[in-house]
Structures are given as C-alpha cells and as structure tokens.
Motif scaffolding. Structure first.
Motif, PDB file in Angstrom:
ATOM      1  N   LEU A 483      42.703  27.064  76.769  1.00  0.00           N
ATOM      2  CA  LEU A 483      43.929  26.313  77.282  1.00  0.00           C
ATOM      3  C   LEU A 483      44.386  25.536  76.417  1.00  0.00           C
ATOM      4  O   LEU A 483      45.794  25.343  76.041  1.00  0.00           O
ATOM      5  CB  LEU A 483      43.455  25.667  78.603  1.00  0.00           C
ATOM      6  N   SER A 484      43.551  24.979  75.540  1.00  0.00           N
ATOM      7  CA  SER A 484      44.106  23.945  74.247  1.00  0.00           C
ATOM      8  C   SER A 484      45.054  24.530  73.260  1.00  0.00           C
ATOM      9  O   SER A 484      46.078  24.238  72.897  1.00  0.00           O
ATOM     10  CB  SER A 484      42.814  23.520  73.404  1.00  0.00           C
ATOM     11  N   ARG A 485      44.570  25.937  72.872  1.00  0.00           N
ATOM     12  CA  ARG A 485      45.416  26.918  72.133  1.00  0.00           C
ATOM     13  C   ARG A 485      46.761  26.948  72.749  1.00  0.00           C
ATOM     14  O   ARG A 485      47.741  26.962  71.805  1.00  0.00           O
ATOM     15  CB  ARG A 485      44.334  28.229  71.904  1.00  0.00           C
ATOM     16  N   LEU A 486      46.786  27.267  73.970  1.00  0.00           N
ATOM     17  CA  LEU A 486      48.069  27.813  74.781  1.00  0.00           C
ATOM     18  C   LEU A 486      48.939  26.441  74.380  1.00  0.00           C
ATOM     19  O   LEU A 486      50.026  26.379  74.207  1.00  0.00           O
ATOM     20  CB  LEU A 486      47.793  28.152  76.006  1.00  0.00           C
ATOM     21  N   ILE A 487      48.290  25.002  74.883  1.00  0.00           N
ATOM     22  CA  ILE A 487      48.943  24.046  74.866  1.00  0.00           C
ATOM     23  C   ILE A 487      49.611  23.890  73.625  1.00  0.00           C
ATOM     24  O   ILE A 487      50.837  23.538  73.305  1.00  0.00           O
ATOM     25  CB  ILE A 487      48.502  22.829  75.544  1.00  0.00           C
ATOM     26  N   THR A 488      48.661  23.631  72.395  1.00  0.00           N
ATOM     27  CA  THR A 488      49.075  23.285  71.109  1.00  0.00           C
ATOM     28  C   THR A 488      50.025  24.203  70.652  1.00  0.00           C
ATOM     29  O   THR A 488      51.129  24.024  70.002  1.00  0.00           O
ATOM     30  CB  THR A 488      47.872  23.270  70.272  1.00  0.00           C
ATOM     31  N   ALA A 489      50.145  25.715  70.973  1.00  0.00           N
ATOM     32  CA  ALA A 489      51.122  26.592  70.488  1.00  0.00           C
ATOM     33  C   ALA A 489      52.637  26.216  71.187  1.00  0.00           C
ATOM     34  O   ALA A 489      53.429  26.319  70.331  1.00  0.00           O
ATOM     35  CB  ALA A 489      50.870  27.942  70.985  1.00  0.00           C
ATOM     36  N   ARG A 490      52.483  25.691  72.320  1.00  0.00           N
ATOM     37  CA  ARG A 490      53.968  25.216  73.044  1.00  0.00           C
ATOM     38  C   ARG A 490      54.292  23.803  72.500  1.00  0.00           C
ATOM     39  O   ARG A 490      55.458  23.642  72.379  1.00  0.00           O
ATOM     40  CB  ARG A 490      53.767  25.292  74.261  1.00  0.00           C
ATOM     41  N   ILE A 491      53.452  22.967  72.327  1.00  0.00           N
ATOM     42  CA  ILE A 491      53.817  21.401  72.179  1.00  0.00           C
ATOM     43  C   ILE A 491      53.312  20.723  71.037  1.00  0.00           C
ATOM     44  O   ILE A 491      53.728  19.723  70.829  1.00  0.00           O
ATOM     45  CB  ILE A 491      53.679  20.560  73.464  1.00  0.00           C
ATOM     46  N   GLY A 492      52.655  21.357  70.277  1.00  0.00           N
ATOM     47  CA  GLY A 492      52.110  20.939  69.053  1.00  0.00           C
ATOM     48  C   GLY A 492      50.716  20.046  69.454  1.00  0.00           C
ATOM     49  O   GLY A 492      50.496  20.009  70.625  1.00  0.00           O
ATOM     50  N   PRO A 493      50.087  19.719  68.386  1.00  0.00           N
ATOM     51  CA  PRO A 493      48.672  19.265  68.379  1.00  0.00           C
ATOM     52  C   PRO A 493      48.725  17.671  68.914  1.00  0.00           C
ATOM     53  O   PRO A 493      47.302  17.283  69.160  1.00  0.00           O
ATOM     54  CB  PRO A 493      47.789  19.397  67.288  1.00  0.00           C
ATOM     55  N   ASP A 500      49.987  11.331  76.750  1.00  0.00           N
ATOM     56  CA  ASP A 500      51.262  11.536  77.622  1.00  0.00           C
ATOM     57  C   ASP A 500      52.030  12.743  77.023  1.00  0.00           C
ATOM     58  O   ASP A 500      52.999  13.104  77.908  1.00  0.00           O
ATOM     59  CB  ASP A 500      52.144  10.104  77.267  1.00  0.00           C
ATOM     60  N   ARG A 501      51.818  13.049  76.048  1.00  0.00           N
ATOM     61  CA  ARG A 501      52.668  14.331  75.343  1.00  0.00           C
ATOM     62  C   ARG A 501      52.478  15.496  76.162  1.00  0.00           C
ATOM     63  O   ARG A 501      53.316  16.493  76.290  1.00  0.00           O
ATOM     64  CB  ARG A 501      52.488  14.551  74.081  1.00  0.00           C
ATOM     65  N   LEU A 502      51.476  15.606  77.125  1.00  0.00           N
ATOM     66  CA  LEU A 502      51.179  16.890  78.329  1.00  0.00           C
ATOM     67  C   LEU A 502      52.728  16.970  78.941  1.00  0.00           C
ATOM     68  O   LEU A 502      52.918  18.040  79.214  1.00  0.00           O
ATOM     69  CB  LEU A 502      50.199  16.654  79.017  1.00  0.00           C
ATOM     70  N   ALA A 503      53.188  15.914  79.301  1.00  0.00           N
ATOM     71  CA  ALA A 503      54.271  15.997  79.859  1.00  0.00           C
ATOM     72  C   ALA A 503      55.466  16.996  79.477  1.00  0.00           C
ATOM     73  O   ALA A 503      56.141  17.433  80.206  1.00  0.00           O
ATOM     74  CB  ALA A 503      55.117  14.838  80.105  1.00  0.00           C
ATOM     75  N   GLU A 504      55.325  17.139  78.247  1.00  0.00           N
ATOM     76  CA  GLU A 504      56.382  18.575  77.774  1.00  0.00           C
ATOM     77  C   GLU A 504      56.060  19.649  78.246  1.00  0.00           C
ATOM     78  O   GLU A 504      56.831  20.575  78.220  1.00  0.00           O
ATOM     79  CB  GLU A 504      56.188  18.302  75.949  1.00  0.00           C
ATOM     80  N   LEU A 505      54.978  19.863  79.168  1.00  0.00           N
ATOM     81  CA  LEU A 505      54.559  21.200  79.636  1.00  0.00           C
ATOM     82  C   LEU A 505      55.269  21.327  81.007  1.00  0.00           C
ATOM     83  O   LEU A 505      55.491  22.478  81.461  1.00  0.00           O
ATOM     84  CB  LEU A 505      53.033  21.238  79.678  1.00  0.00           C
ATOM     85  N   LEU A 506      55.862  19.962  81.491  1.00  0.00           N
ATOM     86  CA  LEU A 506      56.291  20.313  82.802  1.00  0.00           C
ATOM     87  C   LEU A 506      57.400  21.432  82.866  1.00  0.00           C
ATOM     88  O   LEU A 506      57.345  22.095  83.775  1.00  0.00           O
ATOM     89  CB  LEU A 506      56.940  19.062  83.373  1.00  0.00           C
ATOM     90  N   PRO A 507      58.470  21.445  82.000  1.00  0.00           N
ATOM     91  CA  PRO A 507      59.488  22.514  82.363  1.00  0.00           C
ATOM     92  C   PRO A 507      58.908  24.082  82.060  1.00  0.00           C
ATOM     93  O   PRO A 507      59.522  24.892  82.892  1.00  0.00           O
ATOM     94  CB  PRO A 507      60.604  22.157  81.148  1.00  0.00           C
ATOM     95  N   LEU A 508      57.785  23.988  81.550  1.00  0.00           N
ATOM     96  CA  LEU A 508      57.197  25.436  81.383  1.00  0.00           C
ATOM     97  C   LEU A 508      56.597  25.885  82.780  1.00  0.00           C
ATOM     98  O   LEU A 508      56.460  27.194  82.735  1.00  0.00           O
ATOM     99  CB  LEU A 508      56.109  25.233  80.134  1.00  0.00           C
ATOM    100  N   SER A 786      49.272  24.183  88.994  1.00  0.00           N
ATOM    101  CA  SER A 786      48.000  23.939  87.970  1.00  0.00           C
ATOM    102  C   SER A 786      48.777  23.346  86.827  1.00  0.00           C
ATOM    103  O   SER A 786      48.090  22.236  86.347  1.00  0.00           O
ATOM    104  CB  SER A 786      47.480  25.378  87.695  1.00  0.00           C
ATOM    105  N   ILE A 787      49.827  24.164  86.440  1.00  0.00           N
ATOM    106  CA  ILE A 787      50.424  23.509  85.104  1.00  0.00           C
ATOM    107  C   ILE A 787      51.038  22.062  85.318  1.00  0.00           C
ATOM    108  O   ILE A 787      50.601  20.974  84.667  1.00  0.00           O
ATOM    109  CB  ILE A 787      51.468  24.199  84.748  1.00  0.00           C
TER     110      ILE A 787
END
Ligand code: GPQ
Length: 817
Positions: A483-493, A500-508, A786-787
């Motif tokens: 999951l970390s790889r997937l997240i980092t691939a989309r929003i950076g590390p 709080d940067r995980l919020a950038e996943l919301l639209p996904l 889940s996302i």
C-alpha cells in the motif's frame, strides 16, 4: 521531501563485509553453513555500528541547543522488532536488500529471525514506543526512561484450546540493540528508616538511614527518527546487586545464602508484570516503580547540574511526563531530593515539582486506579510516606480553604484515603502536576466530568486532552509495503512525516483504476497473512473471503464475547440457509489474557471451541472460518493489520480510554465496526459516518441503562437468535465432553446483570454486521470507503500527538534542521 540521501557514515559498500566480520568476531561463529539467525545478528551489529556513529555525529547539535528536554517515564515500552524500523528510518533499505541478497538471503527472512522486545503489555507500552519514534522524527529533544526487564511479556501458546504462558527470555541469543553503559551505575535505596537530625545551622532535617541498596545500570536503545537525522535515546535500567555476594557467608560455606541478597536485588528488573491494568499491593512492583524513578531522577539531575543553571530554573529545562500513575512516586522522590539533599525550602521545592510534572491517565476503570497500602509503602520507602503525608496535609488545607467545613470532600480528595489508609496514586499525580490529560476526547471528558470532577473544580484548566496517535512509519510505511508503494506513487513520499497529506488520496476514491490497485495491494497482504497462518497453525485460510479481525488484550470490557455471539449467530444462519446472501468470512481473533484473569482465559477457550466446531462443519466451512491467532504481539500485528478488511472495536462505550489498534487498522484501509467509545468517535468524525459501522449504546446510555437496573433476561427472552446462541454456548454445544465449561461466562451475563452490556448491544451489533455484508458485496463501494478511511487518518499520527504535548504540556520547541 525527497528520499533521504544516505549520509557517508552509513557506508553501504562495506555492509556485506561488515556482516561477515560480525558473525565471526561478535558471535564467534562460522560463516558456513549460512545460518539465517547468525546473519541476522551480523547485520544487526553492522546497523548498530552505523547508528552509534550517527548518534555521536548528531548529539552534539542536540546538546549545544541547550533547549528544554522532556523525560517520558514509563514502566512499559513495546518496541517489537528493531531491524526493519532502523533500516527504513535510516533510508538504508535498498543497500541492505542488496547486501542480504549477496550473502544468499532475503532481507525479509533475516528480519524474521529477530525476537520482539516485548517490554510492555499492550496499548500503553506501544503508545510510548510510537512517541519515541515521533519525538525522534519531529526533533523534540527528549528521552524515554524505563526498565530493561530480563523477561518481557510471556509467550502465549494454545494447548488443547487453552492459553499457556511461557517465559519470554528475549535476550537469550543476544540483543544487539542494547548498549550497556556499565560505567554509569547509580545506587538506589530501599527500606531502612527516616531519621531526623539537626544541621550545623540548627535546622531540623531528615535523612534516609539504614537503607538497603541496589545498583541501577543504564542500558540505552537508540531510536532513529525518519530521515535518520535525529536520534532519541531510550534509557532502560537493569538492576544489579551492590555487593555481588556476601564474602563472609561464602567463606563460611553458605554459598546459597550468600547469593540471596544478590538474587533479591536483581529480581527488580527480572520480569514485566503481565497485567494490562495496575497490579495492587505487590511489593516487588512498588520496588520496580521506585527503581525506575530513583535512577531516572538521579540521571536527570546529574544532567541538569552539568548544564549549569540552579534548581529555580529546573522546570524551564526539564519536563517529566508520567505515563499513567506507575511512575508517580517520582513526585515524592523529587521533593525528597530537593528538600533533604539539596536543602531547598518546602514551598520552593513544591513549586518546582508542580511545574515539572505532567500526568497522562489511560483508564477510567475504577478497579484499575492504582493505590498502595500506606504501611507497605512506608516500609519500602519510609521517607516517601512522610513526604506524601505532608503533601496531603497541605493539600487538604487548600481544599478546606476552598470549601470550608466540607469534610466529605476532603475525604474524597485526600491522597491517603483516611478510611482504607491507601495512597491514591492518581491523586498524588494530579496534585503534583501542572497538567493532567486523557488520551481521547471522550475519555478526557469522562475524567473531568465523572472521575475527577472535584479536582477539576479545584484546578480549572489543569485537565486537558491529547488524543493518542500511532507512528505511520512502522504502521504503514514498514508494515504495508504494497500500500505504501501505491500511495507514494500517487502523492509522493511526504506523507510519511506529514500524514495529513494522505488527504490527497480522497479524489482517487472515485478512480476505478486506482481502486483496482488498492484492492490488489490488500489482496497481496491477505495472501501474506494466509501464508503466515498456514506456517504457524497449519490451517489454510482463503484470501478471497472477508477478513474480519479483532486483536487486542483479552478483557471483558473489550467484549470479544460479543464478537463470538456474532460468529455463532452467523453460523446458525448459514446452517439454516446455505445460500444466504452474505460474503464468505474469515474471523481472526487474537490476544493475551493476564495469567490470573479467569474470565478472559475462559473466553479464549470459548473462541477455540467455536473455531473447532465451525471449521469442522462441512456445511459451512467454505462460508465461515474462525481462527484464534496465538501469541499476538507487535511483529504479528504488522502482518495482521495490513491484511484486515473489517476492524472490530466493540468495547462497552465509556470503557476503552482511546484504543490505538483502531487507528492502525483504519490507516491500513480496514473499515471499522465499533461503538462510540474512545478514539472511535474521533475516527468516525474524520472518516465520515458513511465509511464506518457504528452501533450500540453511547457512554451516556450505558450509564443510564446501568442506573435503571438492566435486566438481561428480558432482552434474551425477546431475541430468539440471541437466546439460541447463548443456549448453545451454555449447554456445551461447542464442548460436548465438558458441557459446563462456559457456565461461568453465562452466569456473569444472565445472573450478575451483564455489567458490560453484551446482550444490550447484541442486536445492534448484528444489524451493523448486516450493513457490513451488504457493502462488501459491492466491491467498488467497499474499496472507495477503504480509500477514504486511509485518506482521512492524518490526525491520528503520533507526530501530531507529540507536537501537541510539546506545545501545550511540555512547553518545548522542536529543534530546527
Ligand atoms: N491501557 Cl491503564 C493499557 O494498555 N494499560 C494500562 O495499564 C492502562 C491503559 C491502554 C488503554 O486501555 C487504551 O484504551 C489506550 O489506547 C492505551 O492505554 C494508550 O493510551
């Protein structure tokens, strides 16, 4: 932030050679045959060397800053394994993978060789370890202080369905992470008596006479922050005899007698008490608490004196956080040092104490509020009892001044309960601190309104809240690489240090391709867990079923029994209708029971019995499986939590102070089924009511239900499925050869009023499970939820929590870059 470049002293090129050298020189072993434990150890020593260099290189800036420091005093730390955490935080993963491969191993296999450091029971100890990681990462100058137990929390084995405990001799094969500082021993006193004397100026003073002494040896474990730029020290004390053994006894031929006092001394750090709520009245536990406190305060004061300023500036340089009441004797110890040894006046010393200490409460269970019989405390720590009595006397004058004539209030607030002659450690902690905090909003409200309302009235503003947090490094980056790889691939590390940067996943969540990848990551984790379960228990579980998980200490208030009632009901429904439109499920339950907790052990036996029956039933086995996971611990959590889809957080509302497992699951994309208890409430607010399954009585309703005299019998009579499930358990359906095995559990429920209100919440729990099933049958909707869970968990980072402590309680600024 880009991935941290490995500083020079990491020296990855020589890693392989270093590992081999350590296998030879430290372990004294051959390189062949290539044994994974040896190579794990060699790698650990190679990392340790780099870590120490890093610590030496960075501590100068840390010392030069002269800033205020926090000392986090805790009887428990629960770090788990260190190797992969060090490697990820120091940015050495690629190099280590390569070095391991060159030696013919996979890094993951080597990491599996490490034993957990299990120096804590559960949530409280794990929280302390998450805070160490966050203090290091956020550059908050501070230290953890605890005890280096020879034996950590017991290993749990399941034998014939029952829990058996085995001693956890975790250092037997060496512990590369522990740095013994044999050169810094301190003496700690016990017993003896308090003696009055007159000093040369004619002032009446007190000293501690005829005491026994024990030596405290510091052992350091270095905790690197993420990015590897800052290292926090966790100093754990080991007890050693001050005398070795009595030569006189030995010469007279009494070897065992001569060893007695040595054994008595070294017992202090021998074993962690395996209760996750305080232990009442055990002298050895009191000696452990004082041992930690005395050695730590000596160390703090030594460091303070070395840095120059006098004691009036002590609270500007030092903040001491008491992790629950366990180290609260520190209040009396600091008073003793300031008054008896540094010769400060009482009022001046008391003002210093109050500005220095702060206290975190972790429970409202009345049976868990720690007290000590005054005469026991007075025998082990004679001078401290006198000091506590004096603190109490002066405090009660304050109470009397605020509420003249209210003797009842004085009795309720007294530190030494006049009726039972027990010392109430929470009262001492509250009176001796400038801040008292609970660990989730509801919990802090209950503390103020229900548990300590009269203290709150006396000290407005002293009570506050810091909602717990968890470190995203261990609990997502390291535990869930897919999951970390997937997240980092989309929003950076950057999410790893700014959650709080995980919020950038919301639209996904709206993106079908991303949802597909998200499901694939979860499936990989489920397969990993299935392999683990197969390896550990020989049982196959199917990754294409709903993974429903409850892992935590076994406790009646956590209501594993309610989970069992759901399982039995689902089993009954499936037997009646094999075509029932529900997704196939695997229910995984794990957790240790305190060895003396009769009811918790019975509930483990019930789970294993239900599992045996269900798993052997051909009619349902493809639709429902039940697994008890033996020996739940940090390293197991790292495998279980990333694979979970449904997280069970079903305590009786008002009883779970916060919970932190709840946060780990949601961060890894599990949906929560839970009550409005502890941090579940704040999780619901963060992830959204439609992305969580909330059911059951609220804390206020629990209180009202109990006050009205709850009648479980009526509830059971009105609910046929509940009655059926209880009846099956009660008459031995799951244990035909021992039909009465679970009578005590049913007695508690049906004859003693069902204090934890399992029957009251049963129907609501089942309805919530119906909603779970319906959503799970729609994989796209489930995945989107889940996302949204993961994306909204930023608040629950322990980075946020320690920064709140630093600002509102410790008054400490994080160090700059
Ligand atoms: N907790 Cl008092 C423990 O793990 N051990 C204890 O002795 C006490 C509390 C837990 C508490 O039950 C959880 O709700 C919290 O999340 C956790 O402490 C950390 O605050």
């Amino acid at each position: 932030m880009a991935k941290p470049a490995a500083p020079d002293f990491h020296q990855l090129e020589s890693l392989g050679e270093d590992i081999k050298r350590y296998v030879l020189s430290i372990l004294g072993n051959d390189l062949y045959p290539p044994d994974p434990f040896r190579y794990y150890s060699g790698l650990a020593y190679a990392i340790r060397e780099r870590l120490i260099r890093m610590w030496l290189a960075t501590q100068a800036s840390y010392y030069d800053s002269m800033s205020k420091r926090v000392y986090y005093l805790s009887m428990e730390f629960l770090p788990g394994r260190f190797l992969m955490n060090y490697i990820t935080n120091m940015g050495m993963e690629d190099g280590c993978r390569q070095a391991a491969a060159d030696l013919g191993f996979s890094l993951d296999d080597l990491a599996e060789e490490e034993r957990d450091a299990g120096l804590g029971n559960g949530g409280l100890g794990r929280l302390a370890s998450c805070y160490m990681d966050s203090m290091a990462t956020q550059r908050i100058p501070g230290y953890g202080y605890g005890i280096l137990y020879d034996y950590g929390l017991f290993h749990q084995r399941i034998v014939n369905g029952w829990q058996e405990e085995e001693a956890d001799n975790w250092r037997r094969h060496g512990s590369p992470w522990v740095i013994d500082r044999v050169e810094h021993l301190y003496e700690v006193k016990f017993y003896g008596r308090s003696e009055a004397y007159t000093d040369p100026q004619g002032v009446l003073r007190y000293r501690w006479a005829e005491a026994d002494t024990v030596m405290a040896m510091p052992c350091d474990i270095l905790i690197p922050g993420h990015g590897g730029k800052h290292v926090t020290n966790m100093r754990l004390w080991a007890a050693a005899s001050s005398t070795g053994f009595s030569l006189r006894d030995f010469n007279q031929g009494d070897f065992l007698g001569a060893m007695q006092s040595k054994i008595h001394s070294e017992n202090i750090s021998k074993v962690l008490y395996p209760n996750d709520e305080p232990i009442q009245g055990k002298e050895l536990r009191l000696r452990q608490q004082y041992f930690l406190v005395a050695a730590t305060l000596r160390d703090i004061i030594r460091r303070h004196k070395k840095s120059g300023p006098g004691f009036d500036e002590f609270p500007d340089q030092v903040a001491i956080q008491l992790n629950d009441t366990h180290p609260t004797i520190a209040v009396a110890e600091l008073m003793r040092i300031l008054v008896d040894e540094e010769f400060l006046g009482w009022d001046e010393a008391w003002a210093i104490c109050r500005r220095t200490f702060a206290y975190t409460n972790h429970t409202v269970l009345p049976e868990a509020l720690e007290t000590w019989p005054a005469d026991l405390l007075g025998r082990v720590l004679p001078r401290h009892l006198e000091i506590i009595a004096e603190i109490d006397r002066r405090f009660l004058l304050e109470v009397a001044a605020a509420h003249p004539g209210d003797q009842g209030r004085q009795n309720r607030l007294a530190i030494i309960d006049p009726a039972s002659r027990r010392v109430r450690m929470a009262h001492l902690a509250i009176v001796g601190s400038h801040k008292v905090n609970g660990v989730a909003r509801l919990h802090s409200d209950i503390l103020r309104e229900k548990v300590f309302p009269e203290f709150d009235a006396l000290y407005p503003g002293k009570f506050t809240n810091v909602t717990n947090g968890i470190t995203p490094r261990r609990w997502l980056l390291q535990a869930n690489p897919a999951l970390s790889r997937l997240i980092t691939a989309r929003i950076g590390p950057d999410w790893t240090t700014d959650l709080d940067r995980l919020a950038e996943l919301l639209p996904l969540a709206e993106d079908p391709d991303f949802r597909k990848d998200w499901r694939a990551a979860k499936r990989e984790n489920k397969k990993r867990l299935a392999r683990y379960v197969l390896r550990k228990s020989g049982m196959g579980i199917n990754p294409d079923t709903l993974f429903d998980v409850q892992v935590k200490r076994m406790h009646e208030y956590k209501r594993q029994f309610l989970n069992v009632l759901h399982v039995v009901t689902l089993y009954n429904r499936l037997r009646r209708d094999p075509h029932l439109a529900v997704p196939p499920r695997t229910v995984l339950i794990g957790g240790k029971a305190a060895p003396g907790y009769f009811m918790a052990k019975r509930i483990i036996r019930l789970i294993t019995a239900v599992a045996e029956t269900v798993n052997a039933d051909d009619a349902v086995r493809s639709r429902l499986r039940v697994v008890f996971l033996p020996n739940y611990c940090v390293s197991q959590a790292e495998k279980v939590i990333p694979a979970a889809e449904l997280s069970q957080q079903i305590s009786t509302a008002g009883m779970e102070a916060s919970g932190t497992g709840n946060m780990k699951f949601a961060l890894n994309g599990a949906l929560t089924i839970g009550t409005l208890d502890g941090a579940n409430i704040e999780i619901m607010e963060a992830v959204g009511r439609e992305n969580i399954f909330i059911f059951g009585l609220t804390a206020k309703e629990v209180e009202a239900t109990r006050a009205a005299g709850y009648d479980p019998g009526r509830r059971v009579a009105a609910d046929a499925e509940l009655a059926e499930a209880l009846d099956m358990i009660g008459r031995g359906y799951f244990t035909p050869s021992e039909p009465d095995l679970f009578a005590p559990i049913l007695d508690n429920l049906l004859r003693h009023g069902d204090y934890y209100l399992v029957t009251a919440d049963y129907r609501a729990c089942l309805e919530a499970q119906d909603a779970v099933n319906a959503l799970y049958l729609d994989p796209e909707a489930w995945t989107a939820a889940s996302i949204r869970n993961t994306a909204n968990m930023g608040f629950f980072s322990s980075d946020r929590a320690v920064l709140e402590y630093a600002k509102n309680i410790w008054n400490i600024e994080p160090l700059g870059e």
